[in-house]
Design an enzyme around this catalytic site. Structure first.
Site: not given
Ligand code: GLY
Length: 325
Positions: A85, A187, A205, A215, A238-239
């Protein structure tokens, strides 16, 4: 809340109390600790990142600057091909490109960020260079890559064989539905408080696996993926980045702490806002960590399964955060 959840919630909060030694016994969250007001060097990071905490502690716990600590700490994860990740070994976008996001912020409020950066193993160090060597805060894509190469970073292939094979497998269905906590960790966001009482933060991340090319998530956005105000404290997220971007969660948490909330209360309120405003919240994860200038920490997530690593008073512990669901 199930009894298991309650137990985890209570034990997470209980363990935080232990981690803060005699502070927790004598003070309610957010109150001034009794006794010494010496800074309590602390490293706090998302997920099971004890090794990253070790690297950061070798700086912040030994008299170094919090900014150097968070950079060194998260670089260990960026370099780890087993972590899918973050950085090298991260899962690619749907077209097979590993694209990276990172940001860093120091005790003076300076910050730097890179997003949609390809081919550079340590985006956090490029973000630091953006902060220190340019009049800008964010560099993106080709421009960020050009800046990194001009400043001595090496161009590398970051797609490992393992990540490539998983992506080939994913392409058979191409179903785009991020799975909650699917990775052993997502992340890395890290906060450090040094012996001088200064705080810094970093976040890095590879973003959502199989995302649409281009994105960018929350992680490189100051106030979304990470925020530090040296008068108050800091927070990291995070998430699902989209959910964090819609709430600017880490800026919110720092402002709530400024108004008197403890780090735990502030994280809970930021999660509550997401739950109350974002209908799909049962299908995604967001986790927040916060740290104030006294070395008090908070951790909270929407779903169970969000862990964090806290290094304080020579102890480096992984714990599970309490969660709303
Ligand atoms: N939290 C990392 C992402 O959505 O890219």
């Amino acid at each position: 809340m199930s009894s298991r959840r309650k137990f985890l919630a209570q034990s997470a909060i209980g363990t935080l109390g232990i981690a803060f030694g005699n502070y927790a016994c004598a003070n309610k969250p957010g109150q001034e600790p009794m006794g010494s007001s010496e800074p309590v060097p602390t490293v706090l990071s998302t997920w099971n990142n004890q090794a990253a905490n070790e690297a950061a502690w070798a700086v912040a716990g030994k008299g170094g600057r919090a900014l150097d600590a968070v950079e060194q700490g998260v670089r260990t994860v960026e370099a780890d091909p087993e972590d899918m990740s973050v950085g090298y070994g991260g899962r690619p976008d749907r077209d097979g490109h590993v694209t990276l996001d990172a940001c860093i912020m120091d005790e003076t409020g300076n910050c730097g960020s890179v997003c949609f950066l390809e081919h550079i193993k340590h985006p956090i160090s490029v973000a630091r260079l953006v902060m220190e060597k340019t009049p800008h805060v964010i560099l993106a894509g080709e421009g960020a890559l050009q800046f990194a190469l001009e400043n001595g970073f090496q161009k590398e292939d970051l797609l490992t064989e393992k990540a490539r094979q998983e992506w080939e497998e994913w392409k058979k269905t191409s179903e785009y539905k991020p799975v909650i906590n699917i990775e052993s960790h997502d992340t890395i966001g890290m906060l450090a408080l040094d012996q001088q009482g200064n705080m810094a933060g970093a976040c890095t991340t590879s973003g959502l696996a199989y995302k649409i090319r281009g994105r960018v998530g929350d992680s490189p956005i100051i106030g979304a993926g990470m925020y530090v105000d040296n008068e108050v404290g800091g927070a990291v997220a995070t998430g699902l980045g989209e959910a964090v971007l819609k709430s600017l969660g880490t800026f919110l948490i720092v402002e709530l702490m400024r108004q008197g909330m403890s780090p735990q209360q502030a994280c809970e309120e930021a999660i509550r806002r997401i739950i109350s405003k974002q209908e799909g919240h049962k299908d995604f994860q967001v986790g927040f960590l916060a740290l104030n200038k006294k070395g008090e920490a908070g951790a909270y997530s929407i779903q169970p399964g969000f862990s964090y690593a806290l290094y304080q008073r020579d102890e480096n512990k992984v714990q599970e955060a309490a969660s709303a669901l």
